[in-house]
Design an enzyme around this catalytic site. Structure first.
Site, PDB file in Angstrom:
ATOM      1  N   CYS A  83       0.840  -1.196   0.000  1.00 23.04           N
ATOM      2  CA  CYS A  83       0.000   0.000   0.000  1.00 23.04           C
ATOM      3  C   CYS A  83       0.876   1.248   0.000  1.00 23.04           C
ATOM      4  CB  CYS A  83      -0.938   0.013   1.209  1.00 23.04           C
ATOM      5  SG  CYS A  83      -2.026   1.465   1.211  1.00 23.04           S
ATOM      6  N   CYS A 121      -0.241   4.182   2.315  1.00 22.56           N
ATOM      7  CA  CYS A 121       0.057   3.942   3.731  1.00 22.56           C
ATOM      8  C   CYS A 121       1.562   4.023   3.989  1.00 22.56           C
ATOM      9  CB  CYS A 121      -0.488   2.588   4.170  1.00 22.56           C
ATOM     10  SG  CYS A 121      -2.313   2.522   4.181  1.00 22.56           S
TER      11      CYS A 121
END
Length: 173
Positions: free
Chosen positions: A131, A134
């Site tokens: 991700c 993130c």
């Protein structure tokens, strides 16, 4: 069973993975809370029960109950957040990124341990899960807390090695 013993059970074609896991087990550069917290968060992040059990046994007595819980919590909340935020980042329709997530993630604000350590655990699991949004968010917080790039790289290395250990072990057992 220790992480090193667990890794020793890997086949010869994964010799590099065995050696890298041994290096993590012997690593003294991060301090016990970061080392064992990363091992625990990343093991839980793999979702591979035999590895989780081995690392839980290895980390027992080396982490405070709060740090062990925070490592597990980082893996749990990143399992959710990494899917959600990767979707909002990758979706062509940017409307999703402007919508409230409506996901509970209180542990990020109050992890029960040093914020930088929790962010490090979260970053490693986010890297394992791919991700980018993130990864950027956690890395930014780590920089704000003065965490050096070498420590960030080490955390991601922990995630990479444990993911490989879990993948190979699951494939041959």
């Amino acid at each position: 069973m220790s992480l090193k013993a667990f890794a020793e059970a890997l086949p010869d074609f994964a010799k590099d993975i065995r050696l890298n896991a041994g290096s993590l087990a012997n690593d003294q550069t991060l301090g016990d809370q970061r080392k064992y917290g990363l091992l625990l968060a990343c093991a839980h992040g793999t979702g591979y029960r035999p590895l989780v059990e081995a690392v839980e046994a290895e980390a027992e007595g080396k982490l405070s109950p709060e740090a062990a819980n925070a490592a597990r919590s980082a893996a749990a909340v990143m399992a959710m957040n990494n899917v959600y935020y990767r979707f909002t980042h990758l979706a062509s329709n940017d409307e999703y990124s402007r919508m409230p997530a409506r996901l509970r993630m209180n542990v990020i604000g109050a992890p029960g341990i040093d914020k930088a350590d929790f962010e490090l655990f979260s970053l490693a699991v986010s890297a394992m899960n791919g991700c980018g949004m993130c990864i950027d968010a956690h890395e930014k917080v780590l920089k704000q807390h003065g965490v050096p790039a070498q420590v960030v790289q080490d955390a991601v290395r922990y995630g990479a090695v444990l993911k490989a250990v879990a993948t190979v072990h699951a494939a041959v057992n």
